[in-house]
Design an enzyme around this catalytic site. Structure first.
Site, PDB file in Angstrom:
ATOM      1  N   HIS A  62      17.948 -54.566  16.436  1.00 18.32           N
ATOM      2  CA  HIS A  62      19.029 -55.523  16.104  1.00 18.32           C
ATOM      3  C   HIS A  62      18.480 -56.950  16.003  1.00 18.32           C
ATOM      4  CE1 HIS A  62      21.842 -52.276  17.318  1.00 18.32           C
ATOM      5  NE2 HIS A  62      20.909 -52.052  18.232  1.00 18.32           N
ATOM      6  N   SER A  81       6.081 -76.558  -1.908  1.00 21.60           N
ATOM      7  CA  SER A  81       7.337 -77.010  -2.498  1.00 21.60           C
ATOM      8  C   SER A  81       7.047 -78.230  -3.349  1.00 21.60           C
ATOM      9  CB  SER A  81       8.319 -77.360  -1.385  1.00 21.60           C
ATOM     10  OG  SER A  81       9.300 -78.264  -1.867  1.00 21.60           O
ATOM     11  N   LYS A 137       5.876 -77.946   3.182  1.00 18.90           N
ATOM     12  CA  LYS A 137       6.199 -76.527   3.039  1.00 18.90           C
ATOM     13  C   LYS A 137       5.002 -75.657   2.657  1.00 18.90           C
ATOM     14  CE  LYS A 137       9.611 -74.685   3.276  1.00 18.90           C
ATOM     15  NZ  LYS A 137      10.792 -74.607   2.400  1.00 18.90           N
ATOM     16  N   GLU A 152       8.317 -62.745  -0.430  1.00 15.18           N
ATOM     17  CA  GLU A 152       9.669 -62.986  -0.942  1.00 15.18           C
ATOM     18  C   GLU A 152       9.857 -62.367  -2.329  1.00 15.18           C
ATOM     19  OE1 GLU A 152      11.244 -67.168   0.212  1.00 15.18           O
ATOM     20  OE2 GLU A 152       9.071 -67.325   0.050  1.00 15.18           O
TER      21      GLU A 152
END
Ligand code: ARG
Length: 455
Positions: free
Chosen positions: A155, A276, A282, A289
């Site tokens: 979980h 970025s 970043k 992804e």
């Protein structure tokens, strides 16, 4: 005039030609189309359906066309619709009327079924090889970090202490099942459909077994109608690729979480991350992804094929031409993922201290306390309840499980002894889980040995 133009009184409408063509994408089948045609024409010669000399000339002509295409010197023509007619037409241009004997006892319906099967045999083996590389990269990272401890999650909550290698080897298991599924799919692909003709076979005395041997198939198809209507093997492969992609998406999710500032469990190499355009700080785990994202289009291909075949009457229908783009896209996507992912895994650096600190949360050892009680004869449900009460006591008093005295522990757990205060060592917790398949140091070493011999 089109190759099938005999019964037509008008040229094909230009918009129809554009609508109907598949050469823009099925050209990639050329090596398989040529290999299939060579086996077919050899058989036509051997059975006396066409003169042996013609068969030989056609074989040579096909070989020349193969080289022309390989060298980029072949002109594909949209008006010739597909790869089959582009190659056959070039052959007839080369050999004249003798070339026109190639298509005896054959239809594009069985020809395209053969081509896709040949193509998929090749692709399945390639994907399997790349899959092994993926497993290997995960194995190496696990092997290099075999004593690193981390919290295991259910979980997405702290559950129990595990070894990082154990977590990674779970993915090696998944990819192994993917490998096996592909082996199984290969069996259904590796069946030879040529000879089915358009639907009903042929009146000519062909030798299907010879073609089967020439092309190294396991057997010939048993039913000519099924042979030209069947696309199950494509759907099956897409299902296998969809499951693989689902596995990759789960690994990606884990990696993305681990790279986040909140977890900070690993860092990926700069060469495999991007920045970025706006935020200078970043460093993003794009491969993970994108792979997670691309899973969607692979599922899409599976859905496209299932929908394409749903309710189609027997046998071949032109709808089936739509099988290719989805299939090719899924294969290309999976291969891209398989090429870029393993080298990225190899650059992962493991932030052991952060993992260890997270694994030192004493709540992760609550089950260990309950199991200590079982060892001294307390029924598990009772033990579970008592430890639950201890957790509540600690929460109420704003203390951690390892911050209380034996006396306090005994409020909830009357049978607790000094030994109970010593369970909060993450190493010891892992070390006690030496059952086969467990996360104990030796159990994981055994898993590593298994994969070292296997991969
Ligand atoms: N390009 C076609 C396909 O991919 C080949 C088979 C065409 N057959 C036909 N009867 N028009 O399905």
């Amino acid at each position: 005039m089109a190759m099938w133009g005999g019964r037509f009184g008008a040229e094909t409408d230009k918009e129809l030609a554009k609508f109907s063509e598949s050469i823009s994408y099925d050209r990639r089948l050329y090596p398989y189309d040529i290999a299939g045609s060579k086996a077919h024409v050899k058989m036509l010669g051997a059975t006396g359906i066409i003169p042996v000399a013609t068969a030989k000339a056609i074989e040579d002509g096909l070989e020349e066309i193969l080289h022309l295409i390989q060298d980029g010197k072949f002109t594909f023509k949209q008006e010739l619709e597909d790869i089959h007619m582009n190659i056959e037409s070039a052959l007839i241009d080369k050999l004249g009327p003798e070339g026109a004997r190639l298509h005896s006892a054959r239809s594009r319906n069985d020809q395209v079924a053969l081509d896709i099967r040949l193509y998929l045999r090749h692709e399945i083996r390639e994907i399997q090889q790349l899959l092994r590389g993926f497993q290997h990269a995960l194995f190496e990272l696990a092997d290099a970090n075999k004593t690193v401890i981390m919290p295991g999650f259910t979980h997405l909550q702290h559950a129990q202490v595990v070894l990082f290698a154990h977590h990674l080897l779970a993915y090696v298991e998944m990819f192994d099942r993917d490998f096996d599924r592909l082996d199984d799919c290969y069996k259904r692909v590796n069946v030879m459909p040529l000879g089915a003709g358009a639907i009903a076979g042929t009146t000519l005395p062909i030798d299907r077994e010879m073609v089967c041997r020439e092309l190294d198939f396991a057997r010939i198809t048993r039913n000519s109608m099924d042979s030209v209507a069947d696309r199950d093997f494509i759907i099956e492969l897409l299902a296998d690729l969809a499951i693989f992609a689902m596995h990759v998406s789960r690994l990606s999710e884990d990696l993305i979480l681990w790279c986040s500032q909140e977890f900070a469990f690993i860092e990926l190499g700069d060469a495999f991350c991007t920045g970025s355009s706006l935020m200078p700080q970043k460093k993003n785990p794009d491969i993970a992804e994108l792979s997670r994202g691309k899973t969607g289009r692979i599922y899409g291909s599976l859905m496209a094929l299932l929908t394409l075949c749903k309710g189609l009457p027997l046998t071949y229908n032109r709808d089936l031409q739509e099988d290719k783009e989805s299939l090719f896209d899924a294969i290309d996507t999976v291969k891209m993922i398989l090429r870029v992912y393993p080298p990225m895994i190899a650059t992962a650096s493991v932030r052991k201290e952060n993992m260890y600190n997270a694994a030192s949360d004493p709540a992760l050892m609550a089950t260990d306390i309950a199991e200590l009680l079982v060892k001294i004869g307390v029924p598990f449900r009772t033990a579970h309840h008592q430890v639950g009460a201890l957790v509540k006591y600690c929460n109420d008093h704003n203390r951690k499980l390892n911050e209380i005295s034996l006396e306090e522990m005994r409020i909830s757990i009357p049978d607790a002894t000094e030994e109970f205060l010593a369970v909060f060592d993450p190493e010891a917790s892992v070390g006690k889980r030496e059952i086969p398949g467990g996360t104990g140091f030796n159990a994981v070493r055994q898993q590593l040995e298994y994969w070292r011999n296997r991969l």
